[in-house]
Design a protein around this motif. Sequence first.
Motif, mmCIF file in Angstrom:
data_model
loop_
_atom_site.group_PDB
_atom_site.id
_atom_site.type_symbol
_atom_site.label_atom_id
_atom_site.label_comp_id
_atom_site.label_asym_id
_atom_site.label_seq_id
_atom_site.Cartn_x
_atom_site.Cartn_y
_atom_site.Cartn_z
ATOM 1 N N GLN A 113 108.729 23.111 -28.654
ATOM 2 C CA GLN A 113 109.190 21.907 -27.954
ATOM 3 C C GLN A 113 109.341 20.756 -28.941
ATOM 4 O O GLN A 113 110.313 19.997 -28.879
ATOM 5 N N GLU A 116 112.385 21.272 -30.917
ATOM 6 C CA GLU A 116 113.509 20.955 -30.033
ATOM 7 C C GLU A 116 113.744 19.443 -29.973
ATOM 8 O O GLU A 116 114.882 18.983 -29.947
ATOM 9 N N ILE A 124 118.762 24.251 -34.061
ATOM 10 C CA ILE A 124 117.901 24.974 -33.117
ATOM 11 C C ILE A 124 118.668 26.139 -32.517
ATOM 12 O O ILE A 124 118.133 27.239 -32.376
ATOM 13 N N TRP A 139 111.120 29.294 -26.167
ATOM 14 C CA TRP A 139 111.786 27.999 -26.314
ATOM 15 C C TRP A 139 111.867 27.295 -24.982
ATOM 16 O O TRP A 139 111.961 27.923 -23.930
#
Length: 151
Positions: A113, A116, A124, A139
């Motif tokens: 996270q 991300e 990503i 993910w």
Amino acid sequence: MSLTGLEVFDETLHKTNTWLKEIGETLGTDRHEAYQALRAVLHCLRDRLIIDEAAHLGEQLPMLIRGIYYEAWRPAGKPEKIRSRDEFLASIDTRLPNTALINREDAVRAVFQTLENHVSAGEIGHVVQSLPKEIRSFWPVTWASSGPVAK
């Protein structure tokens, strides 16, 4: 006010502290355990990626985290042939200290996270697409061939 006397060092310290805070809040742990989770997951991810993809991801990490990421990296024999969730989690277990009280699945999700949140969506996407489906499921979003799709 500068902490180190060098703006570039102050900036990487600030970014690293931001990452550790995010991970720690997600895991409900202190900064030390957040660091252990970050290090273990980054090393496992790095070793699962092909060398070029590992390097591309490393380019986008803050300088201090990039140092953690590349620590003790030996690119020969990479990527590791980890294909399942259980193999990925077992690899993380070998990288966490015996004293760590971190749930490994939560650690993976927290670090993914944070990646991300701070790494470009394009990078990503490349990382996620290079992973087996079982590992990809950690993910925070499902990545289709065209980009992220909310779960």
